[in-house]
Scaffold this motif. Structure first.
Motif, PDB file in Angstrom:
ATOM      1  N   GLU B 240       0.832  -1.210   0.000  1.00  0.00           N
ATOM      2  CA  GLU B 240       0.000   0.000   0.000  1.00  0.00           C
ATOM      3  C   GLU B 240       0.861   1.253   0.000  1.00  0.00           C
ATOM      4  O   GLU B 240       0.541   2.247  -0.674  1.00  0.00           O
ATOM      5  CB  GLU B 240      -0.911  -0.020   1.239  1.00  0.00           C
ATOM      6  CG  GLU B 240      -2.077  -0.981   1.063  1.00  0.00           C
ATOM      7  CD  GLU B 240      -2.866  -1.226   2.333  1.00  0.00           C
ATOM      8  OE1 GLU B 240      -3.700  -2.122   2.328  1.00  0.00           O
ATOM      9  OE2 GLU B 240      -2.620  -0.516   3.329  1.00  0.00           O
ATOM     10  N   GLN B 242       3.740   1.506  -1.337  1.00  0.00           N
ATOM     11  CA  GLN B 242       4.234   1.657  -2.724  1.00  0.00           C
ATOM     12  C   GLN B 242       3.180   2.375  -3.569  1.00  0.00           C
ATOM     13  O   GLN B 242       3.487   3.274  -4.366  1.00  0.00           O
ATOM     14  CB  GLN B 242       4.501   0.290  -3.340  1.00  0.00           C
ATOM     15  CG  GLN B 242       5.802  -0.346  -2.909  1.00  0.00           C
ATOM     16  CD  GLN B 242       5.871  -1.810  -3.357  1.00  0.00           C
ATOM     17  OE1 GLN B 242       5.163  -2.202  -4.281  1.00  0.00           O
ATOM     18  NE2 GLN B 242       6.697  -2.573  -2.681  1.00  0.00           N
ATOM     19  N   GLY B 243       1.892   1.985  -3.359  1.00  0.00           N
ATOM     20  CA  GLY B 243       0.788   2.606  -4.114  1.00  0.00           C
ATOM     21  C   GLY B 243       0.685   4.084  -3.806  1.00  0.00           C
ATOM     22  O   GLY B 243       0.528   4.914  -4.720  1.00  0.00           O
ATOM     23  N   GLU B 244       0.790   4.410  -2.532  1.00  0.00           N
ATOM     24  CA  GLU B 244       0.687   5.826  -2.157  1.00  0.00           C
ATOM     25  C   GLU B 244       1.835   6.645  -2.728  1.00  0.00           C
ATOM     26  O   GLU B 244       1.651   7.790  -3.145  1.00  0.00           O
ATOM     27  CB  GLU B 244       0.654   5.943  -0.633  1.00  0.00           C
ATOM     28  CG  GLU B 244      -0.744   5.679  -0.088  1.00  0.00           C
ATOM     29  CD  GLU B 244      -0.749   5.280   1.368  1.00  0.00           C
ATOM     30  OE1 GLU B 244       0.271   5.475   2.045  1.00  0.00           O
ATOM     31  OE2 GLU B 244      -1.775   4.742   1.811  1.00  0.00           O
ATOM     32  N   GLU B 246       3.359   6.010  -5.479  1.00  0.00           N
ATOM     33  CA  GLU B 246       3.084   6.233  -6.916  1.00  0.00           C
ATOM     34  C   GLU B 246       1.978   7.254  -7.108  1.00  0.00           C
ATOM     35  O   GLU B 246       2.017   8.084  -8.010  1.00  0.00           O
ATOM     36  CB  GLU B 246       2.697   4.907  -7.568  1.00  0.00           C
ATOM     37  CG  GLU B 246       3.906   4.045  -7.851  1.00  0.00           C
ATOM     38  CD  GLU B 246       3.559   2.812  -8.660  1.00  0.00           C
ATOM     39  OE1 GLU B 246       2.812   2.925  -9.646  1.00  0.00           O
ATOM     40  OE2 GLU B 246       4.026   1.725  -8.264  1.00  0.00           O
TER      41      GLU B 246
END
Lengths: 454, 307
Positions: B240, B242-244, B246
């Motif tokens: 998560e 990593q998602g934030e 990006e």
């Protein structure tokens, strides 16, 4: 009267036949002739029968010891054999097929009426075992155990079998009993109950050595008796505790069985928990076999197989912590940190592996979904910003109001959004809210579904 | 006469055979010891292993044949109660295999096999009592095989008998062993009582052990499961994050006009938050359009100005 006399009588003239004394003589001569012939026949018959006593048929699974005047001249194999007639010659037959000897010297006393009955249903006399009446083996832990067994054997060398012992089977019985007493004397009762094969193997080996010595057989020679097996008799109860202690042993046995069942169930439950958490392979790689009693030896693992990575990681972390707090050498700390990183990489690799199952898959999948969603939303908002920013810069206030009104419209246009409008007066306003039953039902259903999902 | 010569020969043969029976004897290789006595005194001895075959003697009553079995005989002693060194009572039975070693001595003992066996049995009992009395119970039964001395005891009993049996009866013992070992009835009753108590205790142990081990196994599995889930949560947070990270790249566009960016985001949030199943209680004045429900339209007044 001689034959010549008889011959002379035969030459008597026919005219004399009317003479009564000559007729009597002739009749006597005839009778003697017939008797003589009969006697000759009987004698010849006796001779034939005498000669026939030398014929012997050696059956399959038999051997014959051939003797002449008591001296052994050979061994006859299966088939028809001829030796000198009796009493000059003799063929002594010995069965070579497998025989079975039942050893019941250590078995409990049984009344004929009780033989077919189960041990648990038999009369249990109080007190001790009557010596000489009740057979048993005394074990190294000074317990008593009733046992019976069979010995199968066959004759290999008929000469040794017949010439060394007057009653080989009785000697075999004595030797087997001696070895059983000695073998039981160094074993516990439990070992005797659970590992009887080993017990019987020892009896067999030692009894064979003793028999070979008794029969004067040196290594490499054919044996008089070959013990082929010592075993429990088939299809019957052949070992038991004294009947007075039978119930206590049964209870202990049942308790043991219950214990094993509980442990097996616990192991099954443990496996279910771990499979439900991460799948069989992944959980083994991550935490090993926590349900396995006695742990896992390194030789049980395949080369390069991941096993208990979390355990390894935790111990490396403990080491690191200890080194750091005690001011360990930086190079050693670096080594442990590297090791820790490698282990963490392996743990992550297993958590995201295609073979992983259970809750872990859900957790990782949800995280991936959340990640994708966050990225997509950000991208969407970025695009919206790009698209609307030019209009906004032309008339900022109007754009904001329009956008706000559009948003409100969108919200209120939703079919499940309930709008209650009131006009606030000067006096107190009482508001009674009652939702649409269909919406209430929908909310109820939704909540129920959510709670059952958890 | 010529005609009946065969019969005559046969008759003579039969006669000869009958005569032979009185003067000839055989020695069986597999089992015989044959003694030839002359008026009761042993004159010759034939053994099957060395002298098997046909032999001759003077007809009875001058010489007589005494035939003995040269093979080993099995003999079982009485199951006898005796004391160990520490006065523990045990029951012991022995067996032996014996054979005639000195046939002349055997004959002079004026005993048959049954008589000799009675004598051996008696001597065996005495010797056994004497030898077993020199050992303690641990020498009879012991989990340590080196300390179990049954064979040694049997060998000592045999040694103690050998000379006497050879000298008195002309026999030797081929083997001797203990074929039964037990306890007197009263002692076995105590042993059985003890066995019962031990098993009852064992049963209790099994019950408690079963519970404890099963609980420990499931406990270990649950703890292991929690560890896995903790690591899975950590990994999920990594993903998560990593998602934030990006997403933050996409939000960098808002830096051009942060206020506008936040406005758009707020509107988006409103749309998502009140998407469905929301109940609003609103002041009717809040929606300017509602003004037209209460009042006829007029060009003088714009709804946004209505309060």
């Amino acid at each position: 009267m001689t034959d010549e006399h008889l011959g002379q009588n035969q030459n008597v003239k026919p005219n004399m036949s009317t003479d009564p004394p000559d007729a009597a003589m002739k009749s006597l001569a005839d009778a003697l002739r017939v008797s003589f012939k009969l006697l000759s026949f009987i004698m010849v018959l006796f001779v034939v029968l005498f000669l026939a006593t030398g014929i012997e048929s050696v059956e399959q699974k038999e051997l014959g010891i051939v003797k002449v005047f008591g001296k052994v001249t050979g061994i006859a194999k299966p088939g028809l054999t001829y030796n000198w007639p009796f009493p000059i010659g003799e063929i002594e037959l010995v069965k070579t097929q497998e025989r079975r000897l039942s050893i019941e010297n250590f078995w409990l006393f049984e009344l004929a009426a009780e033989r077919g009955r189960k041990l648990s249903a038999r009369r249990r006399g109080e007190g001790g075992l009557k010596p000489g009446q009740e057979g048993y083996l005394m074990t190294a832990d000074r317990s008593l155990i009733h046992m019976k067994f069979d010995c199968t054997y066959r004759v290999q060398n008929p000469l040794a079998f017949k010439s060394k012992l007057s009653n080989p089977e009785e000697v075999l019985r004595s030797v087997l009993c001696e070895q059983a007493v000695a073998a039981a004397a160094v074993r516990t009762a439990d070992a005797l109950q659970s590992k009887h094969e080993e017990f019987f193997r020892e009896i067999k080996e030692k009894a064979q050595i003793q028999l070979d010595e008794l029969m004067g057989v040196t290594p490499g020679e054919t044996r008089g008796i070959v013990i082929t097996n010592v075993l429990l008799p088939q299809g019957q109860r052949a070992k038991t505790w004294p009947l007075a202690a039978y119930t206590a042993y049964e209870q202990a046995q049942n308790a043991k069985s219950d214990k094993e069942k509980k442990i097996n169930k616990a192991m099954a439950d443990a496996t279910k928990i771990l499979v439900g958490t991460a799948g069989a392979n992944c959980s083994r790689a991550l935490v090993g076999d926590p349900a396995r009693l006695g742990g896992v030896k390194p030789e049980d693992l395949e080369e390069g197989q991941d096993y208990d990575l979390i355990g390894q990681y935790s111990s490396v972390q403990d080491q690191l912590q200890m080194l750091k707090s005690s001011g360990g050498k930086p190079e050693i700390i670096a080594k442990y940190e590297k090791q820790s990183k490698v282990l963490l990489g392996k743990i992550d690799g297993n958590l995201t592996s295609a073979t992983t199952g259970g809750e872990v898959v859900e957790i990782i999948k949800n995280a991936e979904t959340a990640k994708t969603k966050v990225i997509q939303n950000a991208a969407k908002r970025g695009n919206t910003f790009d698209k609307l920013y030019a209009d906004y810069t032309k008339a900022p206030q109007l754009f904001l109001e329009t956008e706000w009104a559009n948003t409100i419209d969108q919200i209120f246009a939703e079919p499940t959004v309930v709008k209650n409008y009131i006009t606030i007066g000067k006096d107190g306003t009482v508001l009674r809210i009652d939702q649409d039953p269909r919406i209430k039902k929908e909310i109820r259903d939704y909540n129920r579904k959510q709670s059952s999902g958890n | 006469m010529k005609k009946h010569i065969g019969i005559i020969i046969l008759a003579m043969l039969v006669l000869l055979t009958l005569l032979l029976y009185t003067v000839a004897f055989t020695v069986d290789e597999t089992r015989d010891i044959v003694l030839i006595t002359k008026f009761g005194e042993v004159k010759r001895v034939y053994t099957g292993t060395q002298d098997a075959g046909l032999h001759f003697k003077w007809p009875a009553p001058v010489e007589r044949v005494v035939r003995l079995d040269s093979r080993g005989h099995d003999l079982k002693s009485v199951y006898k109660q005796t004391s160990t060194q520490k006065q523990m009572q045990v029951m012991v039975s022995t067996f032996c295999t014996w054979r005639i070693k000195k046939p002349v001595r055997f004959i002079k003992a004026k005993k048959d096999i049954t008589g000799v066996e009675a004598s051996i049995r008696s001597l065996l009992g005495t010797q056994m009592t004497s030898v077993v009395g020199g050992y303690d119970m641990e020498s009879l039964v012991n989990t340590n095989a080196k300390d179990m001395k049954l064979q040694e005891i049997a060998a000592k009993i045999k040694d103690g008998l050998e000379d006497k049996l050879l000298q008195e009866y002309g026999i030797e013992i081929m083997t001797l062993g203990i074929d039964a070992l037990g306890l007197p009835e009263s002692v076995s009753a105590a042993v059985i009582e003890n066995m019962k108590k031990e098993r009852e205790k064992e049963a209790q142990n099994y019950v408690s052990q079963g519970e404890a081990v099963a609980t420990a196994i499931v406990g270990r599995a649950k703890a292991a499961s929690n560890k896995i889930l903790a690591f899975a949560d950590r990994k999920a947070k990594d993903i998560e994050t990593q998602g934030e990270a990006e997403a933050a790249k996409a939000y960098s566009k808002f830096e051009e006009d942060p206020q506008f960016g936040m406005f758009l985001r707020s509107m988006d949030t409103l749309r998502k938050t009140f998407k469905d199943r929301t109940t609003f209680v609103l002041d009717s004045d809040m929606i300017p359009a509602l003004h037209w429900l209460r009042q006829k339209p007029s060009l003088d007044v714009y709804p946004s100005q209505v309060k």
